[in-house]
Design a protein around this motif. Structure first.
Motif, mmCIF file in Angstrom:
data_model
loop_
_atom_site.group_PDB
_atom_site.id
_atom_site.type_symbol
_atom_site.label_atom_id
_atom_site.label_comp_id
_atom_site.label_asym_id
_atom_site.label_seq_id
_atom_site.Cartn_x
_atom_site.Cartn_y
_atom_site.Cartn_z
ATOM 1 N N ARG A 1 24.749 91.963 34.132
ATOM 2 C CA ARG A 1 25.264 90.994 33.217
ATOM 3 C C ARG A 1 25.019 91.136 31.926
ATOM 4 N N LEU A 2 25.944 90.752 31.158
ATOM 5 C CA LEU A 2 25.666 90.998 29.445
ATOM 6 C C LEU A 2 26.463 89.830 28.864
ATOM 7 N N ASN A 3 26.004 89.142 28.022
ATOM 8 C CA ASN A 3 26.823 87.854 27.117
ATOM 9 C C ASN A 3 26.755 88.574 25.666
ATOM 10 N N TYR A 4 27.872 88.272 24.872
ATOM 11 C CA TYR A 4 27.901 88.480 23.528
ATOM 12 C C TYR A 4 29.156 87.433 22.858
ATOM 13 N N ARG A 5 28.975 87.415 21.395
ATOM 14 C CA ARG A 5 29.575 86.526 20.702
ATOM 15 C C ARG A 5 31.184 87.453 20.505
ATOM 16 N N PHE A 6 32.363 86.672 20.269
ATOM 17 C CA PHE A 6 33.561 87.041 19.908
ATOM 18 C C PHE A 6 33.321 88.271 18.812
ATOM 19 N N GLY B 1 42.636 91.231 21.367
ATOM 20 C CA GLY B 1 42.758 90.298 20.835
ATOM 21 C C GLY B 1 41.469 89.712 20.180
ATOM 22 N N VAL B 2 40.473 89.587 21.141
ATOM 23 C CA VAL B 2 38.919 89.307 20.930
ATOM 24 C C VAL B 2 38.541 90.167 19.851
ATOM 25 N N ALA B 3 38.627 91.615 19.953
ATOM 26 C CA ALA B 3 38.321 92.475 18.780
ATOM 27 C C ALA B 3 38.927 92.161 17.444
ATOM 28 N N ALA B 4 40.110 92.014 17.495
ATOM 29 C CA ALA B 4 40.805 91.766 16.334
ATOM 30 C C ALA B 4 40.673 90.453 15.501
ATOM 31 N N GLU B 5 40.623 89.354 16.457
ATOM 32 C CA GLU B 5 40.471 87.956 15.578
ATOM 33 C C GLU B 5 39.633 87.209 15.882
ATOM 34 N N GLY B 6 38.616 87.701 17.136
ATOM 35 C CA GLY B 6 37.388 86.793 17.218
ATOM 36 C C GLY B 6 37.846 85.480 17.927
#
Length: 651
Positions: A550-555, A623-628
């Motif tokens: 598993r891995l967690n990271y911010r937008f 969408g996540v990569a472009a707008e966070g």
């Protein structure tokens, strides 16, 4: 174990071109287009499914089943924000052109779908009665609704839908005898059994000339000697003469059998020998090398009890060469791929191990051993022939000196003729023995072929493979939710990536997506706190998950998401993080297989990527990569502009 028995060591990719599951006739009717569209929907290729069902609908083909499947194809694998304004309008107005004609289970399903779409627009609606109606539908309708509407519905209905979805997934994950059938999907249609025809008797013209001409000279010379003995009244010499003839016939018959047994046994010993005689083993071509690879794989698999594997492979090296050459010669000109007759290779290897365990592998040595009676007859006949012939020849010469040329011709030319006839007789007996062995082997292979065909009779179709895979997705999603202690309504969006694990065996039905024996699966959960990524390796045969991480990271950590297509038509998904980490997954491997019927690689890629849910995954992660976090906030509010709002934004 069935799955292990079916393993194909060098399989690159199986295309079931003999199955008309996703293919239509050259001029398909609207009904045919619709049925194939339903199969694509069941297989997860929703884009192709919607296109075909739309074409049937455009031809005024409207039934209750069309009314049921069309909205599912429209929303499957998509959120409401992924619908264009035109698609949203069509879905909103579908009850105007999708008219229910009678009451049946399909009509019940249509009503539930429409009520679910209405309820999705009312966040505070009480959906308990609706969930009861959904649960009371027949399994065929309920399963399809739960499977294809899960992403499209949100709000208060989401958790209740997930409860029903997870319950059904648990019940159906191992349904229909999955563990005993999935491996069969990765087996090609078996090629009919073939055995190498024995070499026809080959006797040089010179040998036939020696045999026939020698007989024409030696027989009259021998008869002339007998005539002289009769004319001279030499009774004792005449009896010796007759004894010589009878002894010669017996010696020839028994000696032929003795010689044949010795020659054949020696030839088989050389064929079974671990190391071939120099110059007798030609280097195998690529086709034969693949067969040899498979034989070695199965001989190493079927090691007799108590036998060391390396010792076994050494002992059976000669047998492997012999079987390799036989199978290669039988199939080389047929155009069949090795995978198609891999069942025969496995059978031949298993027979070697069975014969070893039964103590019959070397039986030919006893079968070809010359009986003592035959040896005695041959030796006594030869002695009678030599002694009687010498006596008769001596008396004939004494009676008349003109017998000398006849004696010389009878002995010298007779020896030449006898040697030639021996070669001819041995060659024909060799052919007869080869033919007999071939008939026995052919019968055994035919029986093995029938058994293998019967074993593959319940091979799953692509729809079943897709349904099991969908259940596996649900299990991984449930595991991720429980690990992070989340409810489904806590997840803003989620997406899957399913890629081939290493060099795992792959197969597909013509026109359908690739299926893999092992998948590398990634699930991305978009929550208010960031992205939760769970990875696992899926074994499709039993639905088990392995090697989890598993891995967690911010937008803001997501910097790029894209799919890279290489010249060999392979497609690789890539996700890059701000700290330089990059996650890749090969969605489709290089197109290396030689297809029996040509297909457009772009069509294969489109269907495979569609079935893997790539369209929705890219929508979410791009969408996540472009707008966070701004994208997450807007996605949270996607229930605002709904299907009733003509301003619903395009995807």
């Amino acid at each position: 174990m069935a799955a292990d028995d079916a393993q194909v060591g060098v399989q690159a990719g199986i295309v079931h071109g003999d199955v008309n599951y996703y293919t239509t006739s050259p001029d398909p009717s609207p009904e045919e287009k619709f049925e194939i569209g339903v199969r694509f929907l069941e297989g997860g290729a929703t884009g192709r499914a919607l296109r075909l069902i739309d074409e049937a609908l455009a031809s005024n083909y409207v039934t209750n089943r069309v009314c049921f499947y069309w909205p599912l194809a429209m929303v499957s694998g998509r959120t409401r924000r992924e619908l264009s304004a035109q698609e949203a309008a069509r879905l909103r107005d579908s009850d105007r052109f999708l008219l229910i004609t009678c009451d049946d289970s399909w009509a019940d399903g249509v009503r539930v779908i429409r009520r679910l779409l209405d309820a999705a627009e009312k966040p505070d609606a009480d959906v308990r009665l609706l969930m009861t109606e959904l649960d009371e539908l027949r399994p065929a309708q309920r399963t399809m609704i739960l499977r294809h509407m899960e992403l499209f519905l949100d709000g208060s209905i989401q958790d209740q839908m997930w409860h029903l979805t997870l319950r059904d997934a648990r019940e159906q994950q191992k349904a229909s005898n999955r563990e005993d059938r999935v491996w069969k999907f990765f087996q090609p249609e078996p090629a009919a059994p073939r055995v190498r025809q024995p070499e026809q008797p080959t006797v040089p013209v010179s040998t036939w000339f020696k045999a026939v001409s020698g007989m024409l000279v030696s027989v009259p010379a021998t008869l002339y000697i007998g005539l002289l003995l009769v004319q001279g009244g030499r009774v004792s010499a005449l009896l010796a003469y007759l004894l010589s003839v009878v002894g010669g016939c017996l010696a020839a018959r028994a000696g032929l059998d003795w010689c044949f047994r010795s020659v054949r046994r020696k030839a088989m010993d050389e064929g079974y020998a671990p190391t071939p005689r120099p110059g007798t083993d030609a280097p195998p071509d690529r086709f034969a090398r693949r067969i040899d690879h498979q034989l070695a794989h199965y001989l190493a698999k079927y090691v007799p009890d108590g036998m060391d594997r390396e010792v076994w492979l050494t002992w059976t090296a000669g047998i492997r060469r012999r079987i390799r050459d036989e199978v290669a010669d039988a199939y080389r000109d047929t155009g069949d791929k090795v995978d198609a007759f891999n069942w025969l290779i496995r059978f031949r290897a298993a027979e070697v191990a069975r014969q070893w365990n039964n103590g019959t592998l070397w039986n030919y040595r006893q079968e070809l051993a010359t009986p003592r009676r035959t040896m005695a007859i041959a030796m006594l006949g030869a002695m009678a022939f030599a002694a009687g012939g010498a006596w008769a020849a001596s008396d004939a010469v004494q009676a008349d000196w003109s017998a000398v040329p006849s004696v010389v011709l009878a002995v010298a030319v007779g020896w030449i003729a006898g040697s030639a006839w021996l070669r001819i007789a041995l060659e024909h007996r060799r052919y007869g023995a080869d033919k007999s062995a071939l008939n026995k082997l052919s019968a055994e292979c035919d029986a093995a072929y029938v058994r293998w065909k019967k074993r593959l009779a319940d091979k799953p179709d692509d729809g079943e493979m897709a349904a099991w895979l969908d259940c596996d997705r649900k299990m991984l999603l449930d595991e991720a939710l429980r690990h992070y202690r989340l409810k489904m309504s806590d997840v803003v969006a989620y997406a899957f990536i399913e890629a081939r694990s290493g060099s795992a065996t792959r197969a597909r039905i013509k026109g359908g997506p690739w299926r893999y024996r092992k998948y590398d699966m990634k699930i991305f959960l978009i929550t208010a706190d960031g992205v939760r990524q769970c990875n696992a390796r899926l074994h499709i045969e039993d639905g088990s998950l392995h090697d989890r991480n598993r891995l967690n990271y911010r937008f803001e950590a997501v910097t790029a998401v894209h799919v890279r297509q290489a010249d060999d038509n392979s497609h690789t998904f890539e996700l890059s993080l701000m700290d330089g980490q990059k996650f890749t997954a090969q969605m489709i491997g290089p197109e290396l297989e030689e297809q029996q019927q040509p297909e457009d690689p772009k069509d294969v890629s489109e269907v495979s990527l569609d079935a893997a849910g790539l369209r929705h995954t890219l929508h979410v992660l791009e969408g996540v990569a472009a707008e966070g976090k701004a994208w997450m906030t807007r996605e949270r509010r996607r229930g605002g502009p709904g299907l009733d709002d003509p301003g619903c934004p395009a995807a």
